[in-house]
Design an enzyme around this catalytic site. Structure first.
Site, PDB file in Angstrom:
ATOM      1  N   GLU A   8     -12.978  -2.623  11.517  1.00 21.64           N
ATOM      2  CA  GLU A   8     -12.916  -1.920  10.240  1.00 21.64           C
ATOM      3  C   GLU A   8     -13.997  -2.390   9.276  1.00 21.64           C
ATOM      4  OE1 GLU A   8      -9.760  -1.373   6.501  1.00 21.64           O
ATOM      5  OE2 GLU A   8      -9.106  -2.288   8.385  1.00 21.64           O
ATOM      6  N   ASP A  52      -8.367  -9.468   4.066  1.00 18.47           N
ATOM      7  CA  ASP A  52      -8.186  -8.284   4.908  1.00 18.47           C
ATOM      8  C   ASP A  52      -9.262  -8.181   5.983  1.00 18.47           C
ATOM      9  OD1 ASP A  52      -7.231  -5.894   5.901  1.00 18.47           O
ATOM     10  OD2 ASP A  52      -7.935  -4.668   4.246  1.00 18.47           O
ATOM     11  N   GLU A  98       0.816  -1.214   0.000  1.00 14.14           N
ATOM     12  CA  GLU A  98       0.000   0.000   0.000  1.00 14.14           C
ATOM     13  C   GLU A  98       0.854   1.270   0.000  1.00 14.14           C
ATOM     14  OE1 GLU A  98      -4.135  -1.480   2.010  1.00 14.14           O
ATOM     15  OE2 GLU A  98      -2.581  -0.842   3.417  1.00 14.14           O
TER      16      GLU A  98
END
Length: 698
Positions: A402, A374, A301
């Site tokens: 998240e 993820d 990322e």
């Protein structure tokens, strides 16, 4: 749209709460069972402490304060106390039985043992270190908090893992990446001169559940944390944490030699770079002699890393390991990587790291997320677990929700953790669970300066559960939840039983109103809050929901069998064979591995479309039942905490219906099948849901 504006207003308010308020599970409320309290007072009358240290002082203070709150006693210190805190070398007339127990305890294990010393009956709390004794004190207090017998104890508790860490994704400006509980606890502007009481309470809470390490900074690292100015601030925190047996770790930005040191390169094989890191590490240990080491996110990322110099992950990790090895520190190198080089994001971590087995230094651990994508509501275990027998592996869970409703949804995560830890990898034959492949545990923290610490009161249970499971992964989700409920609220069975029922169902319900049957990553792009299965606007395919569900007129799901991406080849044969066959693949993982027909017959007897509708509707209905169950418990809970949970459950019920309607309306455009009769009709059209737009920080 008004409904969502209201939801976001509540969400924003929750994230801006004051810095003081609710206690954690260390509430030490007065014991309401009078006969039990009397029994405890007969046993726990006075305290004798052998030895002196800041940790023993913390242990005796915790015990005295805890029993004062629970039993209303002062627990005076004396030379003939009924409760004894002592290392083995200080125990008067130590018996062979005690010696034998402590020989099994290791550095952190402890005993709580009813014995006779100098002719008097004692409750002995002992371990080979003061840290172990502190853990034992918290265990004794937990027994009293949960109304367990204390008059005849014979307990030995030893952690199954030596590394039990929280990873804070906290930035130096006190924002928290993927944080939903306010700002960071670390008040960098006030450090090192001022250490907030909440730092001490944070350390107490972690020690009470056996967490022995904390990474202070975001994996998307800032090189400033390695400057002298900030290291002095880190030292102030480390000085507090040390008392409670917690080592301090930092994230290392791979390009720090350039940004901080003025070098022209960060190539891990360059001698000047290696020397820069050695000198930096030496300076850290001069300030913090028990510094734990580094956590590194590299070539992921946009983060810099060794691949920028045509080196591999082992080259980068081993450079840091070499610098830190003389100080007995460790490097935790994250395996969360994905780039354009793989045809399936699922496979990338395995493709990059499996070839590097046995090439990492002995003080490097590869830190692997629980699943291959993820932190989704449900993922199969990462195929890396068990695939690198020559490399220490560390589990990475995520406490901050998240993808699990963030701080507005009640989701007890212990069943998720257990599902992964108990999964059989078959890498050494049957009976090779994921837990057997691990050398440590880490979890992305859900903690901030909100008055209830975690944004949602029940999110505290995930912090608690992680600590307890990292100490002993054989504990059950039910047992851990029961402990937390009893310590946080009350021991009354009329409250404990229904709340336990709510908690134990919550994760499965969340999966079914968000991503049932193996659907994954269909949240809003960016902030990951709310449904967006139609998402297809971001630059790379695997950032878009449509990449993962691949819905079309034939069916839905990602074919990862030998006729698709062949990601299943990364698992041991028994796992691969079960998932490869669409008729033996569990329904919960079906769409992870198969592009299944809308008419595929499910284990329930329904076809895939009808089962999808059933899962979304039944889960939404069950969240409404959770609301009713909580509303019936008002008499057991103070008004502030009751209303907090009540309002959050209202948001959760509303958003479960949002997920249900948006996803089913969208997938119906491919299945072309009617909704089964008897189900609640969608509140709005598909276009209404597609046109919802809102901004959240992340």
């Amino acid at each position: 749209m008004k409904r969502f504006a209201f939801i976001l207003a509540i969400f924003s308010a929750v994230c801006c709460q004051a810095e003081t308020g609710y206690e954690l599970w260390l509430r030490y409320q007065p014991v309401s069972n009078a006969p039990y309290a009397t029994q405890c007072k007969q046993v726990l009358r006075s305290l004798q402490v052998y030895g002196t240290s800041p940790t023993l002082t913390a242990a005796s203070t915790e015990l005295k304060n805890g029993l004062k709150g629970l039993l209303g006693i002062s627990l005076p210190l004396g030379s003939n106390g009924s409760v004894v805190l002592a290392r083995p070398e200080n125990i008067p007339s130590i018996t062979p039985a005690i010696k034998e127990k402590l020989a099994k305890a290791g550095r952190e294990g402890y005993i709580i043992y009813t014995t006779t010393i100098n002719g008097s009956k004692k409750t002995l709390i002992s371990g080979n270190t003061d840290q172990a004794i502190l853990y034992g004190v918290f265990h004794l207090l937990r027994l009293v908090q949960t109304a367990q017998p204390v008059h005849s104890l014979d307990l030995l508790s030893v952690p199954r893992s030596p590394l039990r860490l929280l990873n804070h994704w906290d930035n130096l400006n006190r924002t928290i990446e993927r944080g939903y509980a306010g700002f960071s606890l670390w008040q960098w502007n006030n450090l090192p001169g001022y250490v907030d009481q909440r730092i001490i309470d944070y350390a107490r809470a972690n020690a009470s559940i056996g967490i022995n390490g904390t990474v202070l900074t975001n994996v998307n690292a800032n090189a400033l944390i390695l400057t002298q100015e900030y290291l002095l601030k880190v030292k102030a925190l480390a000085d507090v944490f040390r008392i409670y047996g917690i080592k301090t770790y930092l994230t290392a930005r791979f390009s720090a030699p350039i940004e901080n040191g003025g070098l022209k390169t960060a190539d891990p094989l360059d001698p000047t770079v290696r020397n820069w890191w050695k000198q930096k590490v030496d300076s850290i240990y001069q300030l913090i002699p028990d510094f734990g080491g580094f956590l590194v996110k590299a070539n992921s990322e946009g983060q810099p890393g060794p691949q920028d110099y045509d080196r591999n992950h082992a080259d980068g990790a081993n450079m840091l390991a070499e610098a830190i090895a003389p100080h007995k520190g460790i490097v935790m190198w994250r395996a969360f990587v994905y780039s354009h080089t793989s045809d399936d994001r699922f496979k990338q971590a395995y493709e990059e790291f499996k070839p590097l087995d046995n090439k990492f230094s002995s003080n490097v651990l590869v830190q692997v997320k629980n699943g291959p994508i993820d932190f989704q509501p449900r993922e199969p275990f990462s195929p890396l677990f068990g695939a690198m027998p020559g490399t220490p592996m560390m589990m990475e869970f995520q406490l901050t929700q998240e993808y699990l409703g963030q701080s507005t949804h009640l989701v007890y995560e212990a069943p998720l953790f257990k599902e992964v830890l108990d999964a059989d990898t078959y890498t050494k034959g049957k009976g090779s669970p994921v837990s057997s492949t691990l050398s440590g545990f880490a979890a992305v923290a859900n903690i901030g300066n909100d008055m209830n610490w975690c944004g949602h009161l029940f999110a505290q249970s995930n912090w608690y559960a992680f600590g307890r499971l990292s100490w002993d992964h054989q504990l059950s989700s039910e047992a851990i939840a029961t402990e937390w409920i009893r310590q946080t609220f009350t021991n009354d069975p009329a409250f404990v039983k229904p709340v336990l029922h709510i908690m134990m169902r919550s994760r499965e319900l969340m999966v079914n109103y968000m991503t049932p049957l193996g659907l994954t990553h269909i949240m809003y792009n960016g902030h990951h809050y709310g449904p967006m299965p139609w998402g297809n606007t971001l630059g790379r395919p695997d950032w878009n929901p449509v990449y993962y569900h691949k819905a079309d007129s034939v069916g839905i799901g990602f074919n990862r069998t030998s006729t698709g991406s062949n990601a299943l080849s990364q698992y041991a044969a028994p796992v691969r064979q079960q998932f490869e066959n669409i008729n033996t693949c569990p329904d919960d993982y079906l769409l992870w591995f198969h592009h299944a027909s809308w008419d595929h017959r499910m284990q329930s007897g329904r076809n895939l479309w009808d089962e999808l509708c059933y899962r979304y509707h039944s889960a939404t209905d069950s969240v409404r039942q959770m609301q009713q169950q909580w509303n019936a418990l008002q008499r057991f809970v103070d008004t502030e905490r009751f209303r907090h949970v009540q309002q959050m459950l209202a948001i959760q019920a509303s958003e479960a219906a949002w997920w249900r309607d948006a996803c089913l309306l969208y997938f119906q455009t491919f299945s072309r099948k009617p909704f089964p009769t008897g189900y609640e009709k969608p509140a709005h059209s598909l276009e209404y849901y597609k046109n919802l737009h809102f901004q959240l920080t992340y």
